[in-house]
Design a protein around this motif. Structure first.
Motif, PDB file in Angstrom:
ATOM      1  N   UNK A   1      -6.353   6.762  -4.588  1.00 57.08           N
ATOM      2  CA  UNK A   1      -6.827   5.378  -4.517  1.00 57.08           C
ATOM      3  C   UNK A   1      -6.983   4.907  -3.062  1.00 57.08           C
ATOM      4  N   UNK A   2      -5.972   5.057  -2.176  1.00 55.44           N
ATOM      5  CA  UNK A   2      -6.182   4.611  -0.793  1.00 55.44           C
ATOM      6  C   UNK A   2      -7.236   5.444  -0.045  1.00 55.44           C
ATOM      7  N   UNK A   3      -7.396   6.690  -0.405  1.00 55.58           N
ATOM      8  CA  UNK A   3      -8.416   7.537   0.217  1.00 55.58           C
ATOM      9  C   UNK A   3      -9.804   7.026  -0.169  1.00 55.58           C
ATOM     10  N   UNK A   4     -10.015   6.789  -1.466  1.00 60.31           N
ATOM     11  CA  UNK A   4     -11.305   6.291  -1.935  1.00 60.31           C
ATOM     12  C   UNK A   4     -11.621   4.918  -1.340  1.00 60.31           C
ATOM     13  N   UNK A   5     -10.597   4.065  -1.210  1.00 56.63           N
ATOM     14  CA  UNK A   5     -10.812   2.738  -0.622  1.00 56.63           C
ATOM     15  C   UNK A   5     -11.217   2.845   0.844  1.00 56.63           C
ATOM     16  N   UNK A   6     -10.609   3.776   1.575  1.00 54.17           N
ATOM     17  CA  UNK A   6     -10.932   3.944   2.992  1.00 54.17           C
ATOM     18  C   UNK A   6     -12.328   4.546   3.179  1.00 54.17           C
ATOM     19  N   UNK A   7     -12.802   5.296   2.219  1.00 56.63           N
ATOM     20  CA  UNK A   7     -14.124   5.911   2.321  1.00 56.63           C
ATOM     21  C   UNK A   7     -15.258   4.988   1.879  1.00 56.63           C
ATOM     22  N   UNK A   8     -14.905   3.938   1.111  1.00 53.78           N
ATOM     23  CA  UNK A   8     -15.933   3.027   0.605  1.00 53.78           C
ATOM     24  C   UNK A   8     -16.564   2.220   1.747  1.00 53.78           C
ATOM     25  N   UNK A   9     -17.866   2.061   1.674  1.00 56.70           N
ATOM     26  CA  UNK A   9     -18.583   1.302   2.731  1.00 56.70           C
ATOM     27  C   UNK A   9     -18.647  -0.152   2.404  1.00 56.70           C
TER      28      UNK A   9
ATOM     29  N   UNK B   1       4.187  11.228   6.532  1.00 53.16           N
ATOM     30  CA  UNK B   1       3.315  10.054   6.471  1.00 53.16           C
ATOM     31  C   UNK B   1       1.993  10.434   7.121  1.00 53.16           C
ATOM     32  N   UNK B   2       0.910  10.071   6.470  1.00 54.56           N
ATOM     33  CA  UNK B   2      -0.434  10.370   6.967  1.00 54.56           C
ATOM     34  C   UNK B   2      -1.130   9.062   7.317  1.00 54.56           C
ATOM     35  N   UNK B   3      -1.696   9.026   8.509  1.00 58.12           N
ATOM     36  CA  UNK B   3      -2.432   7.858   8.969  1.00 58.12           C
ATOM     37  C   UNK B   3      -3.811   8.352   9.383  1.00 58.12           C
ATOM     38  N   UNK B   4      -4.807   8.041   8.562  1.00 55.67           N
ATOM     39  CA  UNK B   4      -6.169   8.510   8.835  1.00 55.67           C
ATOM     40  C   UNK B   4      -7.110   7.326   9.014  1.00 55.67           C
ATOM     41  N   UNK B   5      -7.930   7.407  10.032  1.00 58.54           N
ATOM     42  CA  UNK B   5      -9.000   6.433  10.230  1.00 58.54           C
ATOM     43  C   UNK B   5     -10.292   7.126   9.808  1.00 58.54           C
ATOM     44  N   UNK B   6     -10.983   6.497   8.883  1.00 62.73           N
ATOM     45  CA  UNK B   6     -12.215   7.075   8.356  1.00 62.73           C
ATOM     46  C   UNK B   6     -13.420   6.578   9.144  1.00 62.73           C
ATOM     47  N   UNK B   7     -14.542   7.256   9.006  1.00 61.00           N
ATOM     48  CA  UNK B   7     -15.779   6.906   9.696  1.00 61.00           C
ATOM     49  C   UNK B   7     -16.250   5.496   9.300  1.00 61.00           C
ATOM     50  N   UNK B   8     -15.767   4.999   8.167  1.00 65.39           N
ATOM     51  CA  UNK B   8     -16.101   3.645   7.714  1.00 65.39           C
ATOM     52  C   UNK B   8     -15.382   2.580   8.554  1.00 65.39           C
ATOM     53  N   UNK B   9     -14.417   3.009   9.373  1.00 57.54           N
ATOM     54  CA  UNK B   9     -13.618   2.072  10.150  1.00 57.54           C
ATOM     55  C   UNK B   9     -12.337   1.662   9.445  1.00 57.54           C
ATOM     56  N   UNK B  10     -12.193   2.068   8.190  1.00 55.48           N
ATOM     57  CA  UNK B  10     -10.993   1.715   7.408  1.00 55.48           C
ATOM     58  C   UNK B  10      -9.913   2.771   7.599  1.00 55.48           C
ATOM     59  N   UNK B  11      -8.687   2.368   7.350  1.00 52.13           N
ATOM     60  CA  UNK B  11      -7.538   3.275   7.475  1.00 52.13           C
ATOM     61  C   UNK B  11      -6.951   3.601   6.107  1.00 52.13           C
ATOM     62  N   UNK B  12      -6.385   4.791   6.038  1.00 50.59           N
ATOM     63  CA  UNK B  12      -5.624   5.223   4.874  1.00 50.59           C
ATOM     64  C   UNK B  12      -4.256   5.649   5.392  1.00 50.59           C
TER      65      UNK B  12
END
Length: 180
Positions: A172-180, A135-146
């Motif tokens: 899809x969840x990666x792109x959503x977490x990267x979207x501003x 399981x991968x839990x990443x917090x992106x610079x956008x503040x969103x999590x994947x």
């Protein structure tokens, strides 16, 4: 009935007396033949430690430490068909991604399976493969999590360097977490 029981006991006693002794059985047993290698078998658990060490380095942002186990000719491929070829290019990709896009990343529920392929059965190369699920839990610079499960397959060359990686993930969840 009594005669039957006495007869059975006599038969069993005679049968027991006629069994060869263990030494006699060993002499009459044919010599063992060589065992044929199976198409695949478990590989040395040391490959699990290499995989775990890589994820720990990625978590801490140490891409140079993570890539220390990569061959110069590494091919990194994703399930959508995209790929990057060569250690320098793969290192640059992950340094950029980890520095500019990912704030933090962690891996849990890890499952590791090192496999030695002796005889190819389809398109896979012979040799050592390390299969992993986590399981991968990443917090992106956008503040969103994947958060998602990822399956990674790594092939090791003759020098125990990773020369091929295939990652199965959902963009899809990666792109959503990267979207501003």
């Amino acid at each position: 009935m009594k005669r039957f029981l006495v007869g059975m006991m006599s038969f069993l006693l005679l049968a027991a007396c006629n069994n060869p002794k263990p030494d006699e059985a060993a002499e009459t047993t044919p010599a063992t033949t060589e065992t044929k290698a199976q198409p695949a078998e478990f590989a040395d658990p040391k490959y699990i430690e290499i995989g775990k060490s890589g994820l720990a380095s990625m978590s801490s942002g140490d891409i140079d430490g993570w890539s220390s186990n990569w061959a110069d000719n590494i091919v990194w491929q994703w399930n959508n068909g995209d790929s990057i070829v060569g250690k320098a290019a793969v290192v640059q990709y992950w340094k950029d991604r980890r520095t500019n896009n990912i704030d933090s990343i962690s891996f849990s529920n890890q499952i590791w399976l090192p496999v030695k392929v002796n005889q190819t059965q389809a398109t896979e190369a012979a040799g050592i493969w390390l299969l992993s699920w986590y399981s991968t839990n990443a917090k992106y610079k956008t503040g969103k999590r994947m958060i998602q499960s990822i399956h990674t397959v790594q092939h090791f060359d003759a020098n125990d360097k990773i020369d091929r990686v295939v990652q199965y993930l959902d963009r899809v969840p990666i792109n959503a977490a990267m979207a501003k």
